[in-house]
Design an enzyme around this catalytic site. Structure first.
Site, PDB file in Angstrom:
ATOM      1  N   ASP A   1      -8.334   4.599  -1.489  1.00  0.00           N
ATOM      2  CA  ASP A   1      -7.736   3.474  -1.120  1.00  0.00           C
ATOM      3  C   ASP A   1      -7.178   2.471  -2.047  1.00  0.00           C
ATOM      4  O   ASP A   1      -7.857   2.289  -3.161  1.00  0.00           O
ATOM      5  CB  ASP A   1      -8.965   2.609  -0.314  1.00  0.00           C
ATOM      6  CG  ASP A   1      -8.293   1.431   0.673  1.00  0.00           C
ATOM      7  OD1 ASP A   1      -7.462   0.992   0.206  1.00  0.00           O
ATOM      8  OD2 ASP A   1      -8.738   1.317   1.672  1.00  0.00           O
TER       9      ASP A   1
ATOM     10  N   HIS B   1      -2.267   1.219   7.209  1.00  0.00           N
ATOM     11  CA  HIS B   1      -2.303   1.153   5.859  1.00  0.00           C
ATOM     12  C   HIS B   1      -2.240   2.588   5.363  1.00  0.00           C
ATOM     13  O   HIS B   1      -1.964   3.715   6.053  1.00  0.00           O
ATOM     14  CB  HIS B   1      -4.182   1.226   5.482  1.00  0.00           C
ATOM     15  CG  HIS B   1      -4.341   0.835   3.967  1.00  0.00           C
ATOM     16  ND1 HIS B   1      -3.721  -0.053   3.358  1.00  0.00           N
ATOM     17  CD2 HIS B   1      -5.089   1.564   3.175  1.00  0.00           C
ATOM     18  CE1 HIS B   1      -4.179  -0.021   2.119  1.00  0.00           C
ATOM     19  NE2 HIS B   1      -5.072   1.196   1.898  1.00  0.00           N
TER      20      HIS B   1
ATOM     21  N   CYS C   1       0.983  -1.238   0.269  1.00  0.00           N
ATOM     22  CA  CYS C   1       0.013  -0.020   0.020  1.00  0.00           C
ATOM     23  C   CYS C   1       0.878   1.058  -0.027  1.00  0.00           C
ATOM     24  O   CYS C   1       0.668   2.322  -0.619  1.00  0.00           O
ATOM     25  CB  CYS C   1      -1.156  -0.161   1.443  1.00  0.00           C
ATOM     26  SG  CYS C   1      -0.010  -0.287   2.731  1.00  0.00           S
TER      27      CYS C   1
END
Length: 415
Positions: A180, A162, A56
């Protein structure tokens, strides 16, 4: 034992609101009317899904670097220069990131080393009011983007730490849009800014430090026109110098004016390197040892010619199957492995100019030391070459601190 398969996750609403829902579209339209979605369009044009469950941070950074049109100066695939997760490994090997993820500080280091201008803050170095101010700054401009790192469970999502870019802001509702990068798991969604702050204001168990956010923008000048450095993460054993020269490959008559200007600057910079006194010494030395037969080996020798040969340091040589390198015991206790690619005398010259001045402090002969200082002096260098050398020095310093787990020293350092 095989793992059960999963197909996406459902957003918990509230607190999150799906970007594509009726309410999500309404929030978007309100923000668009207020001018706080300016950064969204650049980001969405380069929106990507992380290629690994723990990528990520890398996906967020490559997405932002591409949206800012920062030229990596090196090929991705074919002839194309493009940021990809696979190219972001100078601060941490990809295999480690794939297994354990990456820390906030090392993503900051990667952003700096990739040529971006970076301002980074952990939550204990900022306030929610400052955070809101910076969200507005990036949301009202397409020249600055924000990456946030947060704990998912605060947002009632599965998982832990994240990274994702912030795509916009609705001031009336005080909500931020998270783009995201784990699109296989959650779609883009709006969350209350206060809750996002709380999610950032958590401890990363792998480092014992708080999470935070970073503002990434374009530098005033392309960070490195001809050279870049990359240090793999096994820094406690070896330092590897990888000098990649960025050459004109094919003169295409259809090049844009921007690309032609860039190539002209590269040619001018290369000319400036070759006009230095140091280059003449390096060129003479390389010619004397027949460097064409074993360029990587000579790169190692040239790298430490000043310190090793002039200072009389002992060294031992070793060869691997693919290339020859030279391991030298420098000022500290650890050996240094030097690799140059591609191996040309102008590359060697740039490497020597970029070394920290204290590299030569071991030279005992004062006349030789003075001569070396004159050869590597920045004072007489043209401005373009000065900027290139300073970029390499800054890059080396940042990578060095990153490898020593001193990332916090560079969080707010200038690009």
């Amino acid at each position: 034992m095989s793992m059960a398969s999963l197909y996406r996750r459902s957003l918990t609403t509230p607190p999150a609101i799906d970007f594509a829902s009726v309410e999500g579209k309404q929030i978007f339209n309100e923000a668009l009317q207020k001018g706080t979605m300016e950064g969204f369009f650049r980001l969405i044009s380069y929106f990507q899904t992380q290629s690994e469950p723990a990528f990520c941070g890398l996906a967020s950074l490559s997405m932002v670097l591409n949206s800012l049109s920062i030229d990596p100066g090196r090929k991705w695939k074919g002839p194309w220069r493009w940021f990809d997760e696979s190219m972001l490994e100078c601060c941490e090997p990809l295999e480690i990131v794939k297994d354990k993820g990456i820390s906030f500080g090392k993503v900051v280091c990667l952003a700096h080393s990739s040529g971006a201008k970076v301002e980074a803050f952990r939550t204990n170095q900022s306030t929610i009011d400052d955070f809101r101010k910076y969200v507005v700054k990036c949301s009202t401009s397409d020249n600055c983007h924000m990456i946030s790192t947060y704990h998912r469970q605060v947002l009632k999502q599965t998982g832990t730490g994240h990274f994702s870019p912030i795509g916009g802001y609705n001031a009336e509702r005080d909500m931020a849009l998270i783009l995201d990068v784990a699109r296989f798991k959650y779609p883009p969604h709006w969350v209350p800014l206060k809750l996002l702050w709380d999610a950032m204001d958590s401890i990363d168990q792998s480092t014992g430090r708080r999470r935070g956010f970073m503002l990434i923008s374009r530098p005033h000048r392309e960070p490195g026109l001809l050279y870049t450095l990359s240090l793999p993460a096994n820094f406690n054993q070896f330092i590897k110098w990888m000098a990649e020269i960025r050459r004109i490959e094919d003169v295409n008559q259809n090049l844009s004016s921007e690309e032609k200007s860039r190539l002209d600057s590269k040619q001018e910079l290369l000319k400036q390197v070759q006009e230095t006194k140091l280059f003449k010494h390096v060129d003479k030395f390389l010619s004397s040892v027949g460097y064409e037969d074993n360029l990587p080996y000579v790169a190692a020798k040239v790298y430490y010619k000043g310190d090793e040969i002039l200072s009389g340091y002992e060294s031992d040589e070793s060869c691997c199957e693919e290339t020859c390198v030279k391991c030298i015991k420098g000022l500290g206790e650890e050996k240094v492995t030097v690799v140059a690619y591609p191996s040309e005398n102008d590359v060697f010259t740039a490497l020597l100019l970029a070394l920290p001045p204290q590299t030569w402090s071991g030279i005992k002969d004062q006349s030789l030391l003075q001569e070396m200082k004159q050869l590597i002096s920045m004072v007489s260098l043209p401005n373009l070459l000065q900027q290139e050398v300073l970029h390499l020095r800054r890059q080396l310093e940042m990578l060095n601190r990153c490898q020593e787990n001193k990332e916090d020293e560079i969080l707010s350092a200038p690009a």
